[in-house]
Write an enzyme that holds these catalytic residues in place. Structure first.
Site, PDB file in Angstrom:
ATOM      1  N   GLY A   1       0.819  -1.203   0.000  1.00  0.00           N
ATOM      2  CA  GLY A   1       0.000   0.000   0.000  1.00  0.00           C
ATOM      3  C   GLY A   1       0.854   1.255   0.000  1.00  0.00           C
ATOM      4  O   GLY A   1       2.036   1.215  -0.336  1.00  0.00           O
TER       5      GLY A   1
ATOM      6  N   MET B   1      11.315   6.568  -6.164  1.00  0.00           N
ATOM      7  CA  MET B   1      10.038   6.648  -5.452  1.00  0.00           C
ATOM      8  C   MET B   1       9.955   5.537  -4.423  1.00  0.00           C
ATOM      9  O   MET B   1      10.342   4.401  -4.699  1.00  0.00           O
ATOM     10  CB  MET B   1       8.887   6.553  -6.437  1.00  0.00           C
ATOM     11  CG  MET B   1       8.783   7.813  -7.253  1.00  0.00           C
ATOM     12  SD  MET B   1       7.197   7.927  -8.067  1.00  0.00           S
ATOM     13  CE  MET B   1       7.438   9.496  -8.908  1.00  0.00           C
TER      14      MET B   1
ATOM     15  N   HIS C   1       4.483   2.211  -8.001  1.00  0.00           N
ATOM     16  CA  HIS C   1       3.553   1.074  -7.936  1.00  0.00           C
ATOM     17  C   HIS C   1       2.583   1.102  -9.112  1.00  0.00           C
ATOM     18  O   HIS C   1       2.292   0.070  -9.715  1.00  0.00           O
ATOM     19  CB  HIS C   1       2.703   1.130  -6.659  1.00  0.00           C
ATOM     20  CG  HIS C   1       3.464   0.936  -5.381  1.00  0.00           C
ATOM     21  ND1 HIS C   1       3.638   1.935  -4.462  1.00  0.00           N
ATOM     22  CD2 HIS C   1       4.068  -0.162  -4.866  1.00  0.00           C
ATOM     23  CE1 HIS C   1       4.319   1.471  -3.424  1.00  0.00           C
ATOM     24  NE2 HIS C   1       4.596   0.199  -3.643  1.00  0.00           N
TER      25      HIS C   1
END
Ligand code: PAF
Length: 298
Positions: free
Chosen positions: A36, A189, A42
């Site tokens: 998450g 990231m 992602h």
């Protein structure tokens, strides 16, 4: 649990059934396991899975067994509603979001340990971490079934460990590594970038800069491990309160090369360092990856 955006399965069995049904309906299944706090990196994995497969599942599970005592399990960022929106936008067909008790029910006692590949880099610094990763990914693969699974190359050692585990345990899963997605200044990231203060965030840009210098040195013919490592370490030391490692290693076995040694045509340069409240990792495969910062500044 169907949400307005896309179905969210909380039970392992429901997720397994959804993947099986998708295959029965003629879909190829893509799978993106995550914890998450999804960012553009992602979502690039989801989009890539969608390019390769017609049905993409994303798992969102902050896996307790891969966090050591004193690590950031409790404060790991949780942004579930935003994550669902991102998954829907990137083309996911469903999300699997179990709770810890369904992935680790009372009495469960199986762990997956990958040897060798976990002896270097983050392995010794985070004892038990890769066992937690290999265990949860094995459970997730068992539920997803035959699929293409995507992982970011920022977690290069994790990717190698998962590839090995999938091969050794005969999972019918094609493990694919996807290039690190970076901020405009080159910082990889990461959900943990959220821990950086504005000042630390500015300092963290030294990491991709240091890697970029090493890439350019390598491209110019530098093969001395010491002369690749030392300037990288010096640059990172300017902004890091503690450096876990700056290591040149074989990109397949992850065995570190000795400081007095020379690198071959391809070599992994990997770093882990603490910047403010965040422990950041990054890497490049010298001889393969481009410099993280196309336009370097001094
Ligand atoms: O990279 C991650 O987010 C996690 O380590 C993974 C692969 C989802 C396992 O919990």
């Amino acid at each position: 649990m169907p949400t307005g955006l896309l179905p969210v399965y909380e039970s392992p069995k429901a997720f397994q059934d959804a993947c099986e049904k998708a295959r029965r309906d003629g879909h190829s299944v893509g799978f993106v396991p995550t914890m998450g706090a999804l960012h553009a990196g992602h979502l690039a994995l989801v989009a890539e899975a969608r390019r390769r497969c017609s049905f993409v599942a994303v798992s969102i599970f902050v896996n307790p067994t891969q966090f050591g005592p004193g690590e950031d399990l409790a404060r790991y960022p949780r942004t579930f509603e935003r994550d669902l929106e991102g998954c829907a936008r990137a083309g996911a067909a469903c999300v699997f979001a179990p709770d810890a008790a369904s992935m680790y029910p009372p009495g469960e006692s199986t762990r997956v340990r990958v040897e060798g590949l976990t002896d270097s880099l983050c392995g010794p610094v985070r004892p038990g971490h890769f066992e937690g990763v290999a265990t949860i990914v094995a459970k997730l693969f068992a539920l997803a079934g035959p699929c293409v699974a995507l992982f970011g190359r920022k977690d290069f050692q994790q990717l190698r460990v998962i590839e090995r585990m999938a091969r050794d345990l005969f999972f019918p899963v094609q493990v694919v590594g996807f290039p690190t997605v970076r901020e405009p200044d080159g910082l990889a990231m990461s959900s943990r970038n959220a821990y950086l203060s504005p000042e630390d965030r500015r300092g963290a840009a030294q990491i991709p800069l240091a890697l970029s210098h090493a890439v350019r040195a390598f491209q110019a013919g530098e093969r001395s491990v010491a002369r690749l490592v030392e300037p990288t370490r010096a640059r990172i030391a300017r902004i890091s309160s503690s450096i876990d490692y700056v290591t040149v290693a074989d990109p397949v076995s992850l065995v570190p090369l000795a400081d007095h040694g020379t690198a071959g045509d391809r070599a992994l340069l990997a770093i882990a360092a603490r910047v403010g409240a965040a422990r950041l990792i990054d890497n490049v495969v010298l001889g393969e990856d481009p410099a993280p910062c196309p336009q370097e500044e001094a």
